[in-house]
Write a protein that holds these residues in place. Structure first.
Motif, PDB file in Angstrom:
ATOM      1  N   GLY A 125      59.213  34.852  21.472  1.00  0.00           N
ATOM      2  CA  GLY A 125      59.030  34.229  22.777  1.00  0.00           C
ATOM      3  C   GLY A 125      59.060  32.720  22.757  1.00  0.00           C
ATOM      4  N   GLY A 126      59.225  32.139  21.576  1.00  0.00           N
ATOM      5  CA  GLY A 126      59.240  30.683  21.454  1.00  0.00           C
ATOM      6  C   GLY A 126      60.629  30.107  21.618  1.00  0.00           C
ATOM      7  N   GLY A 127      60.680  28.857  22.072  1.00  0.00           N
ATOM      8  CA  GLY A 127      61.946  28.152  22.209  1.00  0.00           C
ATOM      9  C   GLY A 127      62.450  27.691  20.857  1.00  0.00           C
ATOM     10  N   VAL A 128      63.778  27.776  20.681  1.00  0.00           N
ATOM     11  CA  VAL A 128      64.404  27.412  19.413  1.00  0.00           C
ATOM     12  C   VAL A 128      65.657  26.599  19.709  1.00  0.00           C
ATOM     13  CG1 VAL A 128      65.485  28.294  17.309  1.00  0.00           C
ATOM     14  CG2 VAL A 128      63.626  29.581  18.372  1.00  0.00           C
ATOM     15  N   ILE A 129      65.806  25.457  19.023  1.00  0.00           N
ATOM     16  CA  ILE A 129      67.050  24.694  19.093  1.00  0.00           C
ATOM     17  C   ILE A 129      67.706  24.737  17.726  1.00  0.00           C
ATOM     18  CG2 ILE A 129      68.075  22.409  19.300  1.00  0.00           C
ATOM     19  CD1 ILE A 129      66.182  21.751  21.486  1.00  0.00           C
ATOM     20  N   ILE A 130      68.973  25.139  17.716  1.00  0.00           N
ATOM     21  CA  ILE A 130      69.795  25.114  16.506  1.00  0.00           C
ATOM     22  C   ILE A 130      71.062  24.355  16.885  1.00  0.00           C
ATOM     23  CG2 ILE A 130      71.044  26.454  14.788  1.00  0.00           C
ATOM     24  CD1 ILE A 130      69.058  28.754  15.307  1.00  0.00           C
ATOM     25  N   GLY A 168      67.606  28.724  22.729  1.00  0.00           N
ATOM     26  CA  GLY A 168      67.323  30.084  23.151  1.00  0.00           C
ATOM     27  C   GLY A 168      65.874  30.437  22.916  1.00  0.00           C
ATOM     28  N   ILE A 169      65.527  31.619  23.393  1.00  0.00           N
ATOM     29  CA  ILE A 169      64.182  32.160  23.233  1.00  0.00           C
ATOM     30  C   ILE A 169      64.253  33.286  22.208  1.00  0.00           C
ATOM     31  CG2 ILE A 169      62.239  33.257  24.405  1.00  0.00           C
ATOM     32  CD1 ILE A 169      62.860  30.392  25.375  1.00  0.00           C
ATOM     33  N   ALA A 170      63.451  33.173  21.147  1.00  0.00           N
ATOM     34  CA  ALA A 170      63.459  34.170  20.071  1.00  0.00           C
ATOM     35  C   ALA A 170      62.928  35.507  20.565  1.00  0.00           C
ATOM     36  CB  ALA A 170      62.623  33.677  18.892  1.00  0.00           C
ATOM     37  N   ASP A 171      63.638  36.584  20.238  1.00  0.00           N
ATOM     38  CA  ASP A 171      63.188  37.912  20.679  1.00  0.00           C
ATOM     39  C   ASP A 171      62.136  38.509  19.757  1.00  0.00           C
ATOM     40  OD1 ASP A 171      64.717  38.814  18.493  1.00  0.00           O
ATOM     41  OD2 ASP A 171      65.605  40.460  19.625  1.00  0.00           O
ATOM     42  N   HIS A 172      61.956  37.918  18.576  1.00  0.00           N
ATOM     43  CA  HIS A 172      60.889  38.347  17.673  1.00  0.00           C
ATOM     44  C   HIS A 172      60.606  37.211  16.687  1.00  0.00           C
ATOM     45  CE1 HIS A 172      64.508  39.408  15.331  1.00  0.00           C
ATOM     46  NE2 HIS A 172      63.759  39.195  14.274  1.00  0.00           N
ATOM     47  N   SER A 173      59.478  37.276  16.030  1.00  0.00           N
ATOM     48  CA  SER A 173      59.149  36.277  15.017  1.00  0.00           C
ATOM     49  C   SER A 173      59.999  36.528  13.782  1.00  0.00           C
ATOM     50  CB  SER A 173      57.664  36.353  14.643  1.00  0.00           C
ATOM     51  OG  SER A 173      56.861  36.006  15.754  1.00  0.00           O
ATOM     52  N   ALA A 174      60.424  35.452  13.138  1.00  0.00           N
ATOM     53  CA  ALA A 174      61.252  35.581  11.940  1.00  0.00           C
ATOM     54  C   ALA A 174      60.999  34.383  11.024  1.00  0.00           C
ATOM     55  CB  ALA A 174      62.722  35.655  12.314  1.00  0.00           C
ATOM     56  N   VAL A 175      61.001  34.631   9.734  1.00  0.00           N
ATOM     57  CA  VAL A 175      60.846  33.556   8.761  1.00  0.00           C
ATOM     58  C   VAL A 175      62.172  32.824   8.600  1.00  0.00           C
ATOM     59  CG1 VAL A 175      58.976  34.726   7.519  1.00  0.00           C
ATOM     60  CG2 VAL A 175      61.360  35.050   6.792  1.00  0.00           C
ATOM     61  N   GLU A 176      62.107  31.621   8.075  1.00  0.00           N
ATOM     62  CA  GLU A 176      63.300  30.821   7.828  1.00  0.00           C
ATOM     63  C   GLU A 176      64.352  31.632   7.077  1.00  0.00           C
ATOM     64  OE1 GLU A 176      64.501  26.930   5.141  1.00  0.00           O
ATOM     65  OE2 GLU A 176      62.450  27.108   5.888  1.00  0.00           O
ATOM     66  N   GLY A 177      65.578  31.609   7.560  1.00  0.00           N
ATOM     67  CA  GLY A 177      66.684  32.299   6.903  1.00  0.00           C
ATOM     68  C   GLY A 177      66.888  33.745   7.324  1.00  0.00           C
ATOM     69  N   TRP A 218      63.971  20.578  26.801  1.00  0.00           N
ATOM     70  CA  TRP A 218      63.091  21.075  25.747  1.00  0.00           C
ATOM     71  C   TRP A 218      62.632  19.911  24.893  1.00  0.00           C
ATOM     72  CZ3 TRP A 218      60.257  25.115  25.412  1.00  0.00           C
ATOM     73  CH2 TRP A 218      59.656  25.468  24.206  1.00  0.00           C
ATOM     74  N   ASP A 219      61.326  19.750  24.791  1.00  0.00           N
ATOM     75  CA  ASP A 219      60.688  18.751  23.938  1.00  0.00           C
ATOM     76  C   ASP A 219      60.386  19.458  22.619  1.00  0.00           C
ATOM     77  OD1 ASP A 219      58.914  17.102  22.574  1.00  0.00           O
ATOM     78  OD2 ASP A 219      57.654  16.697  24.314  1.00  0.00           O
TER      79      ASP A 219
END
Length: 111
Positions: free
Chosen positions: A23-28, A33-42, A71-72
């Motif tokens: 549910g968190g915002g992510v910039i790549i 986008g908004i993550a659909d689940h938690s995920a570790v780096e990679g 997005w800040d």
């Protein structure tokens, strides 16, 4: 069409440094986008790049319907402050000052 892959509303990516929270915002790069689940780096994760989401916002801002929303990344919140932030969409509802949540329609890409 032989070259169609998908609609692009939800896209698979690799979680960036620090991982992502469901549910968190992510910039790549230029993609937000908004993550659909938690995920570790990679790890693989799906990002919703379009749709309407309730996001944490800069509390001390009043939003109007249709205001540009950015997005800040430093603070992990949506804001109407353009300087130093990435355009992610528009406010889909007014939000009071103070308030912790704002309703945002994502535009599919940051600028």
């Amino acid at each position: 069409m032989k070259n169609f892959i998908q609609t692009g509303n939800v896209v698979p990516v690799t979680a960036p440094a620090g991982g992502v929270v469901s549910g968190g915002g992510v910039i790549i790069g230029s993609l937000f986008g908004i993550a659909d689940h938690s995920a570790v780096e990679g790890a693989p994760v799906q990002l919703a790049t379009r749709g309407v989401f309730d996001l944490p916002k800069t509390s001390a801002q009043a939003w109007t319907l249709g205001a540009k929303v950015y997005w800040d990344a430093a603070n992990g919140v949506a804001t109407t402050t353009a300087s130093g932030n990435s355009l992610i969409g528009v406010a889909l509802a007014a939000a009071a000052n103070p308030s912790a949540i704002g309703r945002v329609r994502l535009n599919g890409v940051t600028v």
